[in-house]
Design a protein around this motif. Structure first.
Motif, PDB file in Angstrom:
ATOM      1  N   LEU A  94      -6.992 -53.334 -11.749  1.00 41.54           N
ATOM      2  CA  LEU A  94      -6.201 -53.499 -10.137  1.00 41.54           C
ATOM      3  C   LEU A  94      -7.185 -52.687  -9.167  1.00 41.54           C
ATOM      4  CD1 LEU A  94      -2.499 -52.555 -11.739  1.00 41.54           C
ATOM      5  CD2 LEU A  94      -3.447 -54.637 -10.282  1.00 41.54           C
ATOM      6  N   GLY A 148      -6.397 -52.975 -17.671  1.00 39.61           N
ATOM      7  CA  GLY A 148      -5.381 -53.042 -16.183  1.00 39.61           C
ATOM      8  C   GLY A 148      -6.069 -52.257 -15.134  1.00 39.61           C
ATOM      9  N   GLY A 149      -6.112 -50.933 -15.113  1.00 40.63           N
ATOM     10  CA  GLY A 149      -6.521 -50.579 -14.060  1.00 40.63           C
ATOM     11  C   GLY A 149      -7.666 -50.659 -13.479  1.00 40.63           C
ATOM     12  N   PRO A 175      -6.526 -46.993  -8.684  1.00 40.36           N
ATOM     13  CA  PRO A 175      -5.118 -47.338  -9.721  1.00 40.36           C
ATOM     14  C   PRO A 175      -6.413 -46.896 -10.770  1.00 40.36           C
ATOM     15  CG  PRO A 175      -6.178 -48.471  -7.450  1.00 40.36           C
ATOM     16  CD  PRO A 175      -6.580 -47.550  -7.596  1.00 40.36           C
TER      17      PRO A 175
END
Lengths: 204, 204
Positions: B175, B171-172, B184
């Motif tokens: 982003l 997910g980082g 992020p």
DNA sequence: CTAGGAATGGACCTTGAAGTCCAATAATGA
DNA sequence: TCATTATTGGACTTCAAGGTCCATTCCTAG
């Protein structure tokens, strides 16, 4: 050169096209979605697709992204606008999981679009980025409220926490997809929310 | 019907094709990668592509996934095999960030493939899933070691923690892509690792 | 040195999907 | 009613990209 007047019937057709395209993109990706399959699913004709989306497939996909972004945000209402109490966060979390559950597929309409076409279409990229930014802002605002209410350490960086939460959602969905189960998403998101509970300022 | 003997020259060409394809997929996605652009980048001919990958583009992409999975794991060596101390985790974290930095683009070769083609190609999906599982197992094993060494609450579920960490990475990266910055990713990953520090068993 | 197989070059074929065009129909407003 | 414009149908065109095929060159083993 006025804008062409649009009737209710036309608006409905246009919307039908957007939603069907969204479905197909979620199921098979942008590459797996063709104007012909969209046409078949919506009982429309080629000319209609280009009538409502003169920019062709690219414009259609962008409109889908805009619409999906709105749906995603709407699904988090009204909790996303509160997030000032633990109950609110909990309700928000449940609503979000429920939204993804309703999609019938463990994937984020926005997040998956982000990885699929960010580099291909700059305009689409802008739409996605804006959607993500809005979402991030809402979460960060919630963290600020929690700080104001004395529930979270005021020294913590709200945007940093918001990023961590949003990342856990996106990443959780990536991992949930092969598992065909919500547990990775729930595990990741709940773990990220625990951090909020513990009110920690990042040590690094 | 013995396997065709492969010479050193052939093996090098094959590898060159895989790596160039990996580059292009990372830069423009699977859809943005064509056999023609690969051919141009590798100074090969159409027949060579099919000589080394009789299954065509699908097989080539699968081989890319296998190779990228290996590279990703290799980049985390030797720390990923330890993870029995805080120093080890820290070194691992740095090595991982450094690997992604080296790619020149904030995206995970495996994670992005997962979202792009999971539904399209079941065989590719299997490769991706296996790669993720290996990675997850390694992280979970590390958490177990930490528990054994008394650094982490033994009542915590190692796989759950591992999922949360892996999700924060994936997910980082999602982003980080629009931000064109590692922050992020670093924020998400470090936040997830903080959970490990705090030795928390999930309250939910 | 030579035969056979690996490696390579590149023309050619085929298909699928985006996009164009024009004619026909339905709705709307004056 | 009637003219105008939105809406719709669907054939046709274009083109990119995957895939096939065969001839040629290079390498290696015997």
């Amino acid at each position: 050169m006025g804008e062409p007047r649009i009737t209710e019937r036309g608006r409905a057709t246009r919307q039908r096209i957007i939603e069907a395209t969204g479905q197909q993109i979620l199921a098979g990706g942008i590459g797996g979605t063709t104007l012909d399959t969209v046409r078949a699913a919506t009982l429309t004709s080629k000319s209609q697709l280009f009538h409502y989306f003169p920019g062709g497939k690219a414009e259609l996909v962008r409109e889908v992204a805009v619409w999906e972004g709105g749906e995603l945000l709407a699904a988090q209402m009204p909790f996303i606008e509160d997030l000032g109490s633990w109950e609110s966060w909990h309700s928000w979390r449940d609503a979000l999981i429920h939204y993804y559950l309703g999609l019938g597929r463990w994937a984020c309409p926005i997040g998956s679009l982000a990885t699929q076409a960010a580099m291909t279409d700059p305009e689409l990229d802008a739409v996605i980025t804006a959607s993500m930014a809005t979402w991030l802002d809402a979460l960060a605002a919630g963290v600020v409220k929690m700080q104001a209410n004395g529930h979270v350490d005021p020294s913590a960086d709200p945007r940093r926490i918001a990023v961590a939460i949003l990342a856990s959602i996106q990443g959780g969905l990536v991992l949930s997809q092969p598992q065909k189960s919500s547990w990775p998403l729930e595990a990741a998101l709940d773990t990220a929310l625990d951090v909020l509970h513990q009110s920690t300022a990042p040590p690094r």
